[in-house]
Scaffold this motif. Structure first.
Motif, PDB file in Angstrom:
ATOM      1  N   GLN A   1       0.837  -1.203   0.000  1.00 59.69           N
ATOM      2  CA  GLN A   1       0.000   0.000   0.000  1.00 59.69           C
ATOM      3  C   GLN A   1       0.872   1.254   0.000  1.00 59.69           C
ATOM      4  OE1 GLN A   1      -2.326  -0.922   3.487  1.00 59.69           O
ATOM      5  NE2 GLN A   1      -4.088  -1.618   2.289  1.00 59.69           N
ATOM      6  N   ARG A   2       1.950   1.224   0.736  1.00 57.07           N
ATOM      7  CA  ARG A   2       2.861   2.367   0.742  1.00 57.07           C
ATOM      8  C   ARG A   2       3.546   2.530  -0.608  1.00 57.07           C
ATOM      9  NH1 ARG A   2       5.722   1.809   6.779  1.00 57.07           N
ATOM     10  NH2 ARG A   2       3.923   2.644   7.960  1.00 57.07           N
ATOM     11  N   MET A   3       3.888   1.413  -1.253  1.00 54.08           N
ATOM     12  CA  MET A   3       4.489   1.497  -2.578  1.00 54.08           C
ATOM     13  C   MET A   3       3.502   2.081  -3.580  1.00 54.08           C
ATOM     14  SD  MET A   3       7.045   1.139  -4.617  1.00 54.08           S
ATOM     15  CE  MET A   3       8.242   0.146  -3.698  1.00 54.08           C
ATOM     16  N   ALA A   4       2.246   1.646  -3.501  1.00 58.52           N
ATOM     17  CA  ALA A   4       1.227   2.196  -4.396  1.00 58.52           C
ATOM     18  C   ALA A   4       1.100   3.699  -4.206  1.00 58.52           C
ATOM     19  CB  ALA A   4      -0.116   1.503  -4.152  1.00 58.52           C
ATOM     20  N   GLU A   5       1.150   4.153  -2.964  1.00 59.45           N
ATOM     21  CA  GLU A   5       1.030   5.580  -2.683  1.00 59.45           C
ATOM     22  C   GLU A   5       2.252   6.341  -3.208  1.00 59.45           C
ATOM     23  OE1 GLU A   5      -0.446   9.251  -1.181  1.00 59.45           O
ATOM     24  OE2 GLU A   5      -1.330   7.367  -1.867  1.00 59.45           O
ATOM     25  N   VAL A   6       3.440   5.754  -3.065  1.00 58.87           N
ATOM     26  CA  VAL A   6       4.654   6.396  -3.578  1.00 58.87           C
ATOM     27  C   VAL A   6       4.549   6.583  -5.088  1.00 58.87           C
ATOM     28  CG1 VAL A   6       7.082   5.927  -4.085  1.00 58.87           C
ATOM     29  CG2 VAL A   6       6.241   5.729  -1.745  1.00 58.87           C
ATOM     30  N   ILE A   7       4.157   5.512  -5.794  1.00 53.21           N
ATOM     31  CA  ILE A   7       4.074   5.590  -7.252  1.00 53.21           C
ATOM     32  C   ILE A   7       2.965   6.547  -7.676  1.00 53.21           C
ATOM     33  CG2 ILE A   7       3.718   4.267  -9.360  1.00 53.21           C
ATOM     34  CD1 ILE A   7       4.860   1.829  -7.900  1.00 53.21           C
ATOM     35  N   ARG A   8       1.858   6.544  -6.923  1.00 54.50           N
ATOM     36  CA  ARG A   8       0.751   7.456  -7.247  1.00 54.50           C
ATOM     37  C   ARG A   8       1.218   8.901  -7.279  1.00 54.50           C
ATOM     38  NH1 ARG A   8      -3.183  10.734  -5.026  1.00 54.50           N
ATOM     39  NH2 ARG A   8      -2.094  10.763  -3.024  1.00 54.50           N
ATOM     40  N   ARG A   9       2.093   9.273  -6.364  1.00 52.78           N
ATOM     41  CA  ARG A   9       2.536  10.664  -6.256  1.00 52.78           C
ATOM     42  C   ARG A   9       3.748  10.983  -7.126  1.00 52.78           C
ATOM     43  NH1 ARG A   9       0.571  13.646  -2.029  1.00 52.78           N
ATOM     44  NH2 ARG A   9       1.422  15.310  -3.328  1.00 52.78           N
ATOM     45  N   THR A  10       4.342   9.966  -7.737  1.00 47.20           N
ATOM     46  CA  THR A  10       5.551  10.188  -8.527  1.00 47.20           C
ATOM     47  C   THR A  10       5.196  10.732  -9.906  1.00 47.20           C
ATOM     48  OG1 THR A  10       6.752   8.425  -7.394  1.00 47.20           O
ATOM     49  CG2 THR A  10       7.590   9.113  -9.546  1.00 47.20           C
TER      50      THR A  10
END
Length: 935
Positions: free
Chosen positions: A554-563
């Motif tokens: 979930q944290r990885m998804a959030e990181v990529i979402r904001r990249t």
């Protein structure tokens, strides 16, 4: 933030300044006396520079390849700007050399640079020089301290044939196959000891031990081979070796008819030097052997050309154990699952720890998921077994640094593949899970903690024999790493693009790159970065950690979402990772994919894209709106039509984004698959479509922000409309004292009296509800695409295996969907264009004829040329049959660009190009099918 974030994160920082420690015992392990020369590039170079600095190592230098100059225009790479002394940057043509002669020249050059500039140690990172036994031995011979495994370990563990023999001796499970193809080749011509002695005498080889009767005949042949390599001569030909390996492949095919066969160069790694022969393809062995030897650059006279033949475990999961040692003891640091890979290149790497597996098993038991619990329990047993074997193997080969013990796992069985005698690209995954506590044997309170494997390598290089065996300290239960690569949507290398903007790292993100995302320290301007084809496709490593695998994903998804990444001719796999991570979140985070998962997954995403290409959103919205309008009272139609028009951009923009980005759409479908039900007469939303729309804007990182251009976020008037709808339903739920969407809908069907509301107010509430929900049917286009393509047939079974529909394994469909995801350059019917940029080779080896020549006829599927893109050799096959009218590129190693004409041809069949009218008609038919499915 990049590596600076990593090094300044309290979770990661440890006791680096040992020289200033209050304990005499700790201070003895200071490494400030080392003066390293860094002979690698990329993220590991930046990491080494940061780690050395924090350890108090002030005198270090780097090699700078001539090819680095094309990466940053008119500027040095950011990590090089911290050098105040330009004399510490040493320029070389490249890092390793293209062949044996050039490698030897580079080794001598490196030794010379070290001697002339006061360096006493060498750090090679995870480049292939790190596993070059000759290079390591030369450094040792020159009195340089090699920061990595010693030459003995590199020989015994790094060469795949030697490693396999050692593994058998110490009771480590290995895959069936042969590891001595060169010895068997030699014995076919020289079948006994006398013949081998005669051969050695003929070539003037000094070979000790040929009379040792305790050695097998194959072992004696190996002694002769070793002497020939040392002298730099060939005593067998590639053709002879290929014949021996072909016979081995045929035997294995007969014994294991349901399995493919893997060919693997002993000096390969990182996906290079490996090929898989399909069932019935034994005749292709000679061709594949030559490709492999070319790829690992061991075609020169005197090169060890041994190639392993191994059974390909078809349901394999690729797992590896992080292991370290000081020559006497060896210690494992848990595992990593690297099964999510393509073309032998890893994409997403996930930690595998005993703590995490135990917790996941407990959760599965508590949730009543018996099959899942059984699999997780077995995985725990398997992990413990691999860790034990890794330590045993490390001690057997005298491991005195950091290495990786690689295995393949097939349900309850595991097999040792190889040991990589270098730090791995994905080493962060392990060091985020475990730290190392080194304690005084005479006083346990006297200790220090190391959280960096690079620092551990330095400590072992400087003080190895005196380092006590540490204990591992748990830091995080789970971590995951996504490799951000320069690849197109079909995951094919895409060199030559320029990164012109990269958003800063977000909270919780560990971004490991060579400093690309750092701004110019003087102007705070992002420095443009060229993705050069001379190097591999990796741009950066993105990592997150958490208390569970789900939290980590979930944290990885959030990181990529904001990249945000943008640039010229830029293609990366960022969207692929967003879709893949969300696929697992939406399915089952504990799923056990095999190494064959990614291609079928890409094929399923390609099917989504193919259908999405045939959807006309304007037509669909118009037809759905007209159908809804017919059900409205005559007096309300004008207002309803106006409402539909006012919501057009609110609904169209996120849908258009999802239809254009198939990987992102795959992720959206996965996490939202339980939010609706498809029925014969349309769709039943299990959540409020308004909330789903708001969540979609968030998913696409398009939620309202006034600091970004309007093109990147929801428009002002759309935001106001969406927010008004959200506020309305929040107040309605509170007024009606219900939460679920089903309950809200049920209440809205009742009269004012039944819900205890004022009649006039209730009528206005129902009218507002009708207005807010108008046009929302268009959202059903996404479930329609998923259902029409069978996207959810690709699913996780209760036992955590993945059900892959048979159609997704069809190679023709896979190739077709790859072209849908990444359409080839548009060409006229009489030419063939380069599908990507790179180095063009018209022939298999310099000794071979060109694949095709002027006037030659070729069939569909025949090889046309080889293109080397980012260190990978890709053979390109003819998409159709025809005759060559002109060869437009002459010579070997010529640089070509994407879309460049390579051949003029006359096709056997006339290619019919679809007209714009035909495209519109096709889209109209598919769109009408969607609209009709809603009634």
């Amino acid at each position: 933030m990049s590596n600076d974030f990593y090094l300044n994160n309290p979770l990661i920082h440890a006791d680096r300044q040992l020289a200033n420690h209050s304990s005499n015992w700790v201070r003895q392990f200071s490494c400030e006396h080392l003066r390293p020369l860094i002979i690698c590039r990329g993220p590991i170079r930046k990491e080494a520079m940061d780690v050395f600095t924090e350890m108090g190592i002030s005198h270090f230098g780097i090699l700078l390849s001539e090819k680095d100059s094309i990466v940053y225009r008119n500027a040095l790479a950011p990590e090089l700007r911290q050098f105040t002394d330009p004399d510490r940057v040493h320029r070389v043509p490249d890092y390793s050399g293209a062949n044996k002669e050039e490698r030897n020249q580079r080794i001598a050059q490196i030794i010379g640079i070290a001697r002339d500039n006061g360096y006493n140690s060498i750090f090679a990172g995870y480049g292939f020089m790190a596993e070059d036994e000759a290079m390591v031995a030369a450094m040792e011979g020159a009195g340089l301290n090699f920061i990595g495994p010693c030459s003995r370990t590199v020989h015994d563990a790094g060469l795949k044939d030697e490693a396999k023999r050692t593994a058998l001796q110490v009771g480590v499970s290995v895959t069936p196959g042969i590891d001595n193809g060169t010895a068997l080749t030699l014995l076919k011509k020289h079948p006994d000891t006398a013949a081998l002695q005669a051969l050695a005498q003929e070539h003037g080889l000094t070979v000790a031990g040929l009379d040792d009767e305790t050695l097998s005949l194959e072992a004696r042949a190996d002694l002769v081979l070793a002497a020939s390599y040392k002298k730099g001569i060939d005593i067998y030909t590639v053709d002879e070796l290929a014949e021996t390996l072909t016979e081995a492949v045929e035997r294995m095919a007969a014994e294991y008819p349901q399995n493919r066969v893997r060919l693997k160069a002993i000096s390969g790694g990182g996906g290079k030097g490996q090929r898989i022969l399909a069932i019935g393809e034994a005749a292709k062995t000679p061709e594949m052997v030559r490709e492999i030897l070319n790829e690992v650059k061991t075609t020169g006279v005197g090169d060890n050309k041994n190639v392993l033949v191994e059974l390909n475990i078809e349901t394999t999961r690729h797992q590896e154990i992080q292991v370290l040692g000081n020559g006497q003891w060896s210690l494992s640091l848990g595992g990593r699952d690297c099964s999510l890979q393509m073309h032998e290149q890893k994409l997403l790497e996930v930690s595998v720890t005993q703590e995490s597996l135990s917790r996941a098993h407990e959760d599965a038991v508590a949730g009543g998921r018996e099959q899942e619990a059984e699999v997780l329990a077995q995985d725990l047993v398997t992990l413990r077994g691999m860790e034990t074997e890794a330590e045993r193997f490390g001690e057997a080969v005298g491991l005195d640094s950091v290495s990786t013990f690689e295995c393949i796992v097939d349900r309850d069985k595991h097999f040792f593949m190889e040991m990589n005698t270098r730090i791995q690209v994905e080493h962060r995954v392990s060091e985020l899970c475990y730290g190392l506590r080194f304690s005084n044997p005479d006083n346990a309170e006297d200790s220090f903690v190391v959280n960096s494997l690079v620092e551990t390598m330095v400590l072992l290089a400087a003080h190895g024999p005196h380092m006590p065996k540490p204990e591992r300290v748990l830091r995080s239960n789970d971590t995951v790493e996504a490799r951000l690569n320069a690849t197109n949507q079909a995951l094919r290398p895409n060199a030559g693009g320029v990164i012109e903007y990269w958003s800063d790292a977000s909270a919780g993100e560990i971004r490991d790159d060579q400093g690309i995302s750092l701004h110019n320290p003087d102007t705070d301007v992002f420095m443009k970065y060229t993705l050069a084809g001379a190097y591999d496709s990796n741009i950066a490593l993105l990592l997150t950690e958490g208390e569970s695998r789900l939290q980590t994903y979930q944290r990885m998804a959030e990181v990529i979402r904001r990249t945000k990444l943008s640039g010229r001719d830029l293609a990366t796999n960022l969207e692929f990772h967003y879709g893949l991570v969300n696929w697992f979140i939406g399915q089952n985070i504990n799923a056990r994919p095999t190494t064959r998962f990614i291609v079928p997954y890409l094929t399923a995403v390609g099917e989504l894209k193919r259908l999405a290409n045939n959807i006309d959103l304007v037509l669909a919205y118009d037809r759905l709106g007209k159908a809804a309008l017919e059900h409205q009272p005559e007096t309300a139609r004008a207002a309803y039509q106006q409402t539909l028009e006012s919501k057009y951009s609110l609904l169209r923009r996120p849908l258009a984004e999802l239809l254009a980005e198939p990987h992102v759409m795959a992720g959206w479908l996965s996490v939202n698959q339980h939010n609706y039900k498809l029925q014969g007469g349309g769709i039943e939303w299990l959540v409020n479509p308004i909330q789903l729309l708001a969540d979609t804007y968030y998913f696409l990182d398009m939620e309202y922000r006034d600091d970004l251009p309007a093109a990147q976020v929801i428009w002002d008037h759309d935001h106001e409309l969406l927010q008004a709808a959200l506020d309305f339903y929040a107040q309605l739920s509170e007024r009606l004292q219900v939460q679920s969407w089903a309950d809200v809908q049920a209440k809205l069907q009742l009269s004012a009296a039944e819900v205890g509301q004022d009649e006039e107010l209730w009528v206005s509430i129902q009218a507002a509800h009708l207005g807010f929900q108008s046009g929302m049917d268009i959202l059903a286009v996404l479930p329609f695409i998923a259902a029409s393509t069978g996207f959810f047939d690709l699913t996780v079974n209760p036992d955590l295996t993945i059900n892959i529909p048979e159609r997704l394994l069809d190679t023709e469909l896979q190739d077709l969907m790859a072209k849908v995801l990444a359409p080839p350059p548009m060409a006229s019917s009489d030419e063939i264009l380069a599908a990507s940029g790179g180095m063009f080779y018209p022939r298999e080896t310099p000794e071979h004829e060109a694949y095709v020549e002027l006037g030659q006829h070729f069939e569909a599927g025949d090889p046309l040329y080889i293109v080397e893109v980012m260190k990978m050799f890709n053979k390109v096959y003819a998409p159709f049959s025809g005759t060559v009218d002109a060869v437009l590129v002459e010579g070997d190693g010529v640089i070509i660009s994407k879309g460049q004409p390579l051949f003029k041809i006359t096709p056997d069949e006339v290619v019919v190009i679809e007209s714009p009218d035909d495209v519109r008609a096709r889209r109209r038919v598919v769109t009408n099918e969607f609209v009709e499915s809603m009634h």
